[in-house]
Design a protein around this motif. Structure first.
Motif, short mmCIF file in Angstrom:
data_model
loop_
_atom_site.label_atom_id
_atom_site.label_comp_id
_atom_site.label_asym_id
_atom_site.label_seq_id
_atom_site.Cartn_x
_atom_site.Cartn_y
_atom_site.Cartn_z
N THR A 137 -0.18 12.41 42.40
CA THR A 137 1.14 12.64 42.98
C THR A 137 2.16 12.95 41.88
OG1 THR A 137 1.62 10.27 42.89
CG2 THR A 137 0.66 11.12 44.92
N ASP A 138 3.21 13.65 42.26
CA ASP A 138 4.26 13.99 41.30
C ASP A 138 5.06 12.75 40.93
OD1 ASP A 138 3.41 16.57 41.53
OD2 ASP A 138 4.94 17.14 43.01
N ARG A 139 5.50 12.73 39.69
CA ARG A 139 6.30 11.61 39.20
C ARG A 139 7.58 12.17 38.57
NH1 ARG A 139 4.54 6.98 34.75
NH2 ARG A 139 6.49 5.79 34.82
N ARG A 140 8.71 11.66 39.02
CA ARG A 140 10.00 12.10 38.53
C ARG A 140 10.66 10.94 37.78
NH1 ARG A 140 11.55 16.91 40.74
NH2 ARG A 140 10.38 17.63 42.56
N LEU A 141 11.09 11.22 36.58
CA LEU A 141 11.75 10.23 35.76
C LEU A 141 13.25 10.27 36.02
CD1 LEU A 141 9.91 10.53 32.32
CD2 LEU A 141 9.71 8.72 34.02
N SER A 142 13.79 9.22 36.59
CA SER A 142 15.23 9.11 36.81
C SER A 142 15.88 8.46 35.59
CB SER A 142 15.51 8.29 38.07
OG SER A 142 14.99 6.98 37.95
N TRP A 143 17.21 8.41 35.60
CA TRP A 143 17.91 7.80 34.48
C TRP A 143 17.61 6.31 34.38
CZ3 TRP A 143 20.02 8.75 30.05
CH2 TRP A 143 20.87 7.81 29.47
N SER A 144 17.44 5.65 35.52
CA SER A 144 17.12 4.22 35.50
C SER A 144 15.73 3.99 34.90
CB SER A 144 17.19 3.64 36.91
OG SER A 144 16.30 4.33 37.78
N ASP A 145 14.77 4.89 35.17
CA ASP A 145 13.43 4.75 34.59
C ASP A 145 13.48 4.94 33.07
OD1 ASP A 145 12.46 4.36 37.14
OD2 ASP A 145 11.98 6.48 37.43
N ILE A 146 14.23 5.94 32.64
CA ILE A 146 14.35 6.19 31.20
C ILE A 146 15.05 5.02 30.52
CG2 ILE A 146 15.38 7.73 29.48
CD1 ILE A 146 14.98 10.01 31.40
N ILE A 160 8.78 29.52 39.69
CA ILE A 160 8.67 30.40 38.51
C ILE A 160 8.20 29.60 37.31
CG2 ILE A 160 9.99 31.84 36.92
CD1 ILE A 160 11.73 32.67 39.28
N ARG A 161 8.71 28.38 37.13
CA ARG A 161 8.27 27.54 36.02
C ARG A 161 6.79 27.17 36.15
NH1 ARG A 161 13.52 25.07 36.87
NH2 ARG A 161 14.89 25.52 35.10
N LYS A 162 6.36 26.84 37.37
CA LYS A 162 4.96 26.50 37.56
C LYS A 162 4.06 27.71 37.31
CE LYS A 162 5.42 22.61 40.75
NZ LYS A 162 5.08 22.09 42.10
N ALA A 163 4.52 28.91 37.73
CA ALA A 163 3.73 30.11 37.45
C ALA A 163 3.60 30.37 35.96
CB ALA A 163 4.38 31.32 38.14
N LYS A 164 4.64 30.01 35.20
CA LYS A 164 4.57 30.16 33.75
C LYS A 164 3.65 29.12 33.13
CE LYS A 164 5.95 31.92 29.81
NZ LYS A 164 5.62 33.30 29.40
N VAL A 165 3.67 27.90 33.68
CA VAL A 165 2.85 26.83 33.13
C VAL A 165 1.38 27.06 33.41
CG1 VAL A 165 2.35 24.36 33.34
CG2 VAL A 165 4.71 25.14 33.18
N VAL A 166 1.06 27.64 34.57
CA VAL A 166 -0.35 27.87 34.92
C VAL A 166 -1.01 28.80 33.92
CG1 VAL A 166 -1.82 28.93 36.68
CG2 VAL A 166 -0.03 27.36 37.37
N GLU A 167 -0.24 29.71 33.32
CA GLU A 167 -0.80 30.63 32.33
C GLU A 167 -1.22 29.92 31.05
OE1 GLU A 167 2.15 33.56 31.71
OE2 GLU A 167 2.10 34.33 33.77
N MET A 168 -0.70 28.71 30.80
CA MET A 168 -1.04 27.98 29.58
C MET A 168 -2.28 27.14 29.82
SD MET A 168 2.77 26.70 28.51
CE MET A 168 4.14 27.87 28.40
N GLY A 169 -3.22 27.21 28.89
CA GLY A 169 -4.47 26.50 29.08
C GLY A 169 -4.36 25.01 28.86
N ALA A 170 -3.80 24.59 27.72
CA ALA A 170 -3.74 23.16 27.40
C ALA A 170 -2.51 22.50 28.01
CB ALA A 170 -3.73 22.98 25.87
N GLN A 171 -1.33 23.07 27.80
CA GLN A 171 -0.11 22.45 28.30
C GLN A 171 0.01 22.53 29.82
OE1 GLN A 171 -0.19 24.39 25.62
NE2 GLN A 171 0.29 22.86 24.04
N GLY A 172 -0.72 23.42 30.45
CA GLY A 172 -0.67 23.55 31.91
C GLY A 172 -1.81 22.88 32.64
N ALA A 173 -2.56 22.04 31.95
CA ALA A 173 -3.70 21.37 32.60
C ALA A 173 -3.25 20.38 33.65
CB ALA A 173 -4.56 20.67 31.54
N TRP A 174 -2.02 19.86 33.55
CA TRP A 174 -1.55 18.88 34.53
C TRP A 174 -1.38 19.47 35.91
CZ3 TRP A 174 3.04 19.98 36.94
CH2 TRP A 174 3.85 20.93 36.33
#
Length: 386
Positions: free
Chosen positions: A256-265, A236-250
């Motif tokens: 590949t997908d990148r997930r920020l863990s607490w250790s990375d932060i 559902i979040r991705k479907a909402k992001v696809v509707e955005m032109g600039a913020q959904g360009a990613w």
């Protein structure tokens, strides 16, 4: 019908709130009466005879309940098993106390002169456990919890340098219901058992392990429901992001997908986290964004007079490319690697020892056990039988 009798020798019934209050009040009466009696004997030890002192002590103990010596629950609430009880017999005062504790705790952490990630660490391991305990005891409404979440999110965004436009909430027509989400997930998982395992691409039979809803135990079903709900929320979040032109360009990137863990932060600086998030969602102050926000008159790049969008600024400007700005950082890294390799190359090493070889003979010919050292097949190849 009542519950069966239970044989209790010591203690109180766990979970009975009224019994806990009565126990505290009874012990308070006994302790106060004993303390008053001891104090009366000490005060009149040097006056009068024993009978007069005993009579006074008895009168004081009888008048103990008539005198205003015990604090009332209206003025002094009682705390038992981590929960406060007052004369209102509801949690309104406790909820206000919780809200004040949240504001005071966040304000105290914010005043500490430490980097933002240390403040977030203090909140996670210092303040958050103290807030979780009252939320378990008191009946807090969802509206109050959402208000507390917005207050906490405001401070965390400031500490971690997250852009204010970022949010984890999405607008819906109505409130999100946990029971409806769980029921829908169970229906989807049951339907998946009926459909069975489908082949994707060149995937063959038995190459993947699929969990079945009908044959899973209670813990497995709980995990399957959680994974399915998380998957649906992400879709559902991705479907909402696809509707955005600039913020959904990613979503159209081939990476590949990148997930920020607490250790990375924790290892990254706040400025790097802010740059990473803003670059992904196209919120950096590029010429195009500055023109869109009404801060500049033209959206063109000042070097080449082309549209200065995010891709152009980061890797598409010909002027910057010819000047070597894009490859400067990569050249620095390659130069360090080249220096390390050169130092390892010129380092003096001990010469390798000569290997021991043996002669092979035919099967029918007689062989000898003595070994000679000369050019031939190594001993390792003879041991392997090759």
């Amino acid at each position: 019908m009542i519950t069966a009798w239970q044989a209790l020798e010591k203690g109180i019934v766990t979970g009975c709130i009224i019994l806990a209050i009565l126990f505290v009040m009874g012990m308070n009466l006994i302790i106060k009466a004993a303390a008053e009696k001891v104090e009366a004997r000490r005060r009149h030890r040097s006056h009068g005879d024993y009978s007069s002192r005993e009579a006074r002590s008895r009168r004081s103990s009888r008048c103990l309940f008539r005198a205003k010596r015990f604090p009332s629950i209206v003025n002094n609430p009682i705390k038992c098993l981590g929960k406060w009880f007052d004369a209102n017999l509801n949690d309104s005062n406790n909820i206000r106390r919780l809200q004040g504790q949240v504001k005071e705790g966040l304000g105290a952490i914010d005043k500490i002169r430490l980097p933002g990630k240390f403040k977030a660490l203090l909140f996670q391991y210092g303040l958050l456990p103290r807030l979780t305990w009252p939320l378990i005891f008191y009946e807090v409404t969802k509206t109050t919890v959402k208000a507390l979440e917005r207050t906490i999110s405001k401070f965390l965004r400031r500490w971690l340098a997250v852009p204010p436009s970022f949010t984890s909430r999405r607008e819906r027509g109505g409130k999100w219901s946990e029971s409806n989400a769980v029921e829908a997930a169970e229906i989807r998982l049951s339907h998946q058992d009926i459909v069975g395992t489908t082949c994707v691409g060149r995937q063959g039979l038995g190459t993947s392990h699929v969990l079945r809803w009908g044959t899973s135990d209670k813990a497995g079903k709980r995990k399957m429901v959680q994974d399915d709900i998380r998957k649906m929320e992400e879709e559902i979040r991705k479907a909402k992001v696809v509707e955005m032109g600039a913020q959904g360009a990613w979503t159209r990137w081939g990476t590949t997908d990148r997930r920020l863990s607490w250790s990375d932060i924790w290892r990254m600086e706040p400025c790097r986290i802010q740059f990473l998030l803003r670059s992904v969602y196209d919120l950096l102050p590029s010429p195009t964004n500055l023109h869109r926000w009404g801060l500049t008159e033209t959206p063109d790049c000042p070097l080449c007079n082309r549209p200065g969008n995010l891709a152009h600024v980061l890797s598409g400007c010909n002027v910057v490319l010819t000047r070597g700005r894009y490859k400067w950082r990569h050249d620095k890294v390659l130069k360090e690697l080249a220096n390390i390799l050169e130092r390892e190359r010129i380092k003096k090493r001990k010469p390798a020892t000569s290997c021991t070889f043996i002669n092979f003979v035919r099967g029918r010919e007689g062989g000898h056990t003595s070994s000679t050292v000369h050019q031939g097949v190594s001993l390792t190849a003879h041991r392997t039988g090759r």
